[in-house]
Enzyme design. Structure first.
Site, PDB file in Angstrom:
ATOM      1  N   THR B  10      80.568  36.960  79.904  1.00 14.85           N
ATOM      2  CA  THR B  10      81.706  36.696  80.785  1.00 14.85           C
ATOM      3  C   THR B  10      81.449  37.195  82.195  1.00 14.85           C
ATOM      4  O   THR B  10      81.570  36.445  83.167  1.00 14.85           O
ATOM      5  CB  THR B  10      82.955  37.408  80.223  1.00 14.85           C
ATOM      6  OG1 THR B  10      83.131  36.972  78.870  1.00 14.85           O
ATOM      7  CG2 THR B  10      84.188  37.054  81.025  1.00 14.85           C
ATOM      8  N   VAL B  11      81.080  38.473  82.321  1.00 15.44           N
ATOM      9  CA  VAL B  11      80.921  39.042  83.659  1.00 15.44           C
ATOM     10  C   VAL B  11      79.674  38.485  84.342  1.00 15.44           C
ATOM     11  O   VAL B  11      79.711  38.080  85.514  1.00 15.44           O
ATOM     12  CB  VAL B  11      80.875  40.586  83.602  1.00 15.44           C
ATOM     13  CG1 VAL B  11      80.638  41.164  84.996  1.00 15.44           C
ATOM     14  CG2 VAL B  11      82.175  41.133  83.022  1.00 15.44           C
ATOM     15  N   GLU B 124      80.797  50.233  90.891  1.00 17.19           N
ATOM     16  CA  GLU B 124      82.212  49.943  91.162  1.00 17.19           C
ATOM     17  C   GLU B 124      82.876  49.168  90.018  1.00 17.19           C
ATOM     18  O   GLU B 124      84.017  49.443  89.641  1.00 17.19           O
ATOM     19  CB  GLU B 124      82.351  49.150  92.471  1.00 17.19           C
ATOM     20  CG  GLU B 124      83.763  48.774  92.875  1.00 17.19           C
ATOM     21  CD  GLU B 124      84.591  49.980  93.352  1.00 17.19           C
ATOM     22  OE1 GLU B 124      84.315  50.505  94.419  1.00 17.19           O
ATOM     23  OE2 GLU B 124      85.523  50.373  92.623  1.00 17.19           O
ATOM     24  N   VAL B 127      84.578  50.748  86.491  1.00 20.99           N
ATOM     25  CA  VAL B 127      85.925  51.323  86.340  1.00 20.99           C
ATOM     26  C   VAL B 127      86.941  50.374  86.941  1.00 20.99           C
ATOM     27  O   VAL B 127      86.830  50.005  88.115  1.00 20.99           O
ATOM     28  CB  VAL B 127      86.079  52.670  87.079  1.00 20.99           C
ATOM     29  CG1 VAL B 127      87.478  53.247  86.868  1.00 20.99           C
ATOM     30  CG2 VAL B 127      85.043  53.651  86.617  1.00 20.99           C
ATOM     31  N   LYS B 200      86.146  55.116  80.966  1.00 19.67           N
ATOM     32  CA  LYS B 200      86.519  55.042  82.378  1.00 19.67           C
ATOM     33  C   LYS B 200      86.980  56.410  82.894  1.00 19.67           C
ATOM     34  O   LYS B 200      86.725  56.771  84.045  1.00 19.67           O
ATOM     35  CB  LYS B 200      87.589  53.983  82.574  1.00 19.67           C
ATOM     36  CG  LYS B 200      87.047  52.574  82.247  1.00 19.67           C
ATOM     37  CD  LYS B 200      88.145  51.537  82.190  1.00 19.67           C
ATOM     38  CE  LYS B 200      87.615  50.182  81.757  1.00 19.67           C
ATOM     39  NZ  LYS B 200      88.710  49.251  81.396  1.00 19.67           N
TER      40      LYS B 200
END
Lengths: 405, 405
Positions: B10-11, B124, B127, B200
């Site tokens: 997905t990412v 970045e 989180v 996180k």
């Protein structure tokens, strides 16, 4: 590392306080060096102030001190801050500022001067006080095309509106309390007429879209026309009135930017921003909506943003920060009234039959004690010019934009 | 400038999409160069994908390509992502990542390797998905001593809790809908048990206080014990239940960090964070409370954070970013149960007389259909161990921390 502070008012004295109260932690952020306030410029006297030995009334004491590499400009106003800042940048010193009026009016020239002289001109504290917004906007959201920005950018007006909405106070009563609490000045014009928010809109628009926007280009309306009747109608629609600065991307060569009261529906992150707090909502094409919330003013919050910029300068003495903007064409900020479509809240002396004869689709609102000859409604989406045309001949009491943020 | 993407899920596929869809605007942010996705590593086949020519199953194709200077690691999991990332950093390539599991487990080693090799390891996207938090925390708030952080760090659980609070759905019903919408995985353990939020918290704590915190150090409780009865009691108290990650500064050498359901009172910025949105509230000694809100997950929001880091690497090929953290001592994260005082929500089979005999000051809550042998109340401020002691012999149904954010 020696720094100077110009202007020992609320923010400037806060800067000195934050530097001193964090002297144990700042060095580890700037490679072991300490920050030392070496000079404070102010025309006033501060007898008994523990920093008395540092005060000067002569700007040249700072300009000519070769050991001072970073200067915090917390004077406010365009003059003489502009002249001083320009001279400092040309002398190879970095300047950080909380002066939104100066950045909104002269940011273009000052950023250019910083670049040409290989130094930094950092402006985080000039928008939203302590809220981190400039780095997030320019760095963290760098992979987004920004579609729009909406912000609650003035704490004074947000406090007044909160009192009106939550306590049922009139504008005048709420303003009086704001003045008593020190949130509003004796002459509250810059706040309640939207000028302060306008300056911040200019800076945000310049940063987000890369071309300088001047206050004169941003149509600005304050909150003095907002009445408890409007608050009540909009409450019945599930919303609240906020003073919003709005910026909308149109094309590479044009944006819209305006400051005005706006209906924000509950559920929006902006609706829950109360009292003197500020928030900036940024809509990116990839990330969607992100929102930054915090204290928009105040001594220590604003000072902490100034000092963060000082720390950044201290870390990067050898290079200029890569951010800035260019000049926009005369017609860069378009007339939003003919270009931006949105719904409007309208309150008028009229009956529904008349309204229905002009508007194809409206949502009527009601309030306690509503006179029989008064209507209030939310229109369909249209431009403000189209609305004005439709309302010709109506006895309009108030019109408020409805935002889609 | 050539970049590679490792992991085309997905990412990763979002990263390729964001780079390509912003090819007109990215060059002006990195000095005129273009970003070109030169290689995509994935063990799966993607027949018909327009990037078919770029796929490789052999990591060495990326490692040995001298033209590839920046690699996006969007594989997830510790292995083989750790091994790959370490090799890339040692080969002088910068790596950006959305892999929170890896950063939480191995961030210390990887950041050290990046520093030693003069390259960047940027995190970045690890989180809060698309929410800018790492730069604001490390740069914009640099002049603050951080006192604490509280975050809604998992979209799946926030969606489930929102459905329970607003629609009166049971946990099981809400989970089912979350799964249908693709917000929750078939095996929702990592989300609903709080493990995702825990990772996180580790990264935020490491960043904010400069020492690595491991997931095993963070006591973690999920939301599976939350019932509609609890939701109803807490609604009557003017609050909502959120899954919060909380971090509290104690001293230079100790912090507390835990993940658990928590009562958040309405009026807090965290209370209005709904559905799959995330928010991180940071409390600084100078700035007060600032809050960052946005989409905590999702293809394009997370990808946009990854690409922002790629852009930052592309701007700073010649230097390492100044951020990182060191190792903490064994006892760096203290047992919060014996150190952190707060009020608690308690629901038990008991009567008020019994409660009053043990607690000096409680606020009783009520709900529709409350059985006569059930009480629910908010205690005074105390440690969790003190509470446990007081509740000995009580038939406790649920205990939920009450936060002061």
């Amino acid at each position: 590392m020696k720094v100077a502070v110009m202007g020992y008012g609320t923010v400037g004295s806060g800067v000195v306080e934050v530097i001193e109260s964090h002297s144990d932690t700042i060095p580890q952020k700037i490679g072991g060096e300490t920050l030392e306030v070496a000079r404070i410029l102010d025309l006033r006297d501060f007898p008994g102030d523990p920093h008395e030995a540092l005060f000067t009334k002569d700007f040249n004491d700072i300009l000519n001190d070769k050991e001072i590499k970073i200067v915090a400009e917390t004077m406010g106003g365009v003059n003489p801050a502009f002249d001083f800042t320009m001279k400092l940048l040309k002398a190879g010193k970095s300047v950080v500022t909380s002066n939104k009026e100066l950045v909104a009016q002269k940011g273009l020239e000052l950023l250019k001067a910083a670049e040409e002289n290989g130094v930094n001109y950092l402006i985080e504290a000039s928008v939203g006080g302590g809220i981190p917004i400039i780095r997030p906007l320019t760095q963290c959201l760098a992979a987004n095309n920004i579609e729009g920005i909406a912000g609650i950018l003035n704490g004074t007006t947000n406090f007044i509106l909160t009192m009106m909405i939550e306590q049922g106070m009139s504008f005048d009563e709420a303003l009086k309390i704001a003045q008593e609490k020190g949130y509003a000045e004796k002459d509250p014009t810059a706040d309640v007429e939207g000028h302060d928010a306008c300056r911040k809109v200019c800076i945000l628009a310049s940063l987000a879209f890369g071309k300088h926007v001047y206050p004169s280009q941003v149509e600005t309306e304050g909150i003095t026309n907002i009445s408890l009747e409007d608050v009540s109608y909009i409450n019945s629609a599930g919303g609240v009135i906020k003073l919003l600065g709005q910026i909308k991307y149109i094309s590479k060569d044009s944006i819209a930017a305006f400051v005005s009261p706006a209906v924000v529906y509950n559920g929006s992150q902006l609706a829950s921003v109360k009292d003197v707090f500020n928030a900036v909502l940024v809509r990116g094409d990839a990330v969607g909506d992100v929102c930054f919330y915090g204290p928009g003013a105040g001594k220590l919050p604003t000072a902490s943003a100034v000092v963060a910029d000082i720390i950044d300068c201290a870390k990067h003495t050898d290079r200029k920060k890569i951010f800035g903007w260019g000049a926009g064409a005369e017609d860069y900020v378009v007339d939003y009234k003919s270009t931006i479509k949105m719904p409007f809240y309208v309150r008028a002396k009229a009956d529904c039959a008349r309204v229905n004869s002009v508007f194809s689709e409206v949502k009527y609102l009601s309030r306690k004690g509503q006179p029989s000859d008064e209507v209030a409604f939310i229109t369909d989406v249209m431009t403000e010019n189209e609305l004005t045309e439709k309302l010709k001949g109506f006895e309009v009491i108030n019109i408020i934009k409805v935002t889609n943020y």
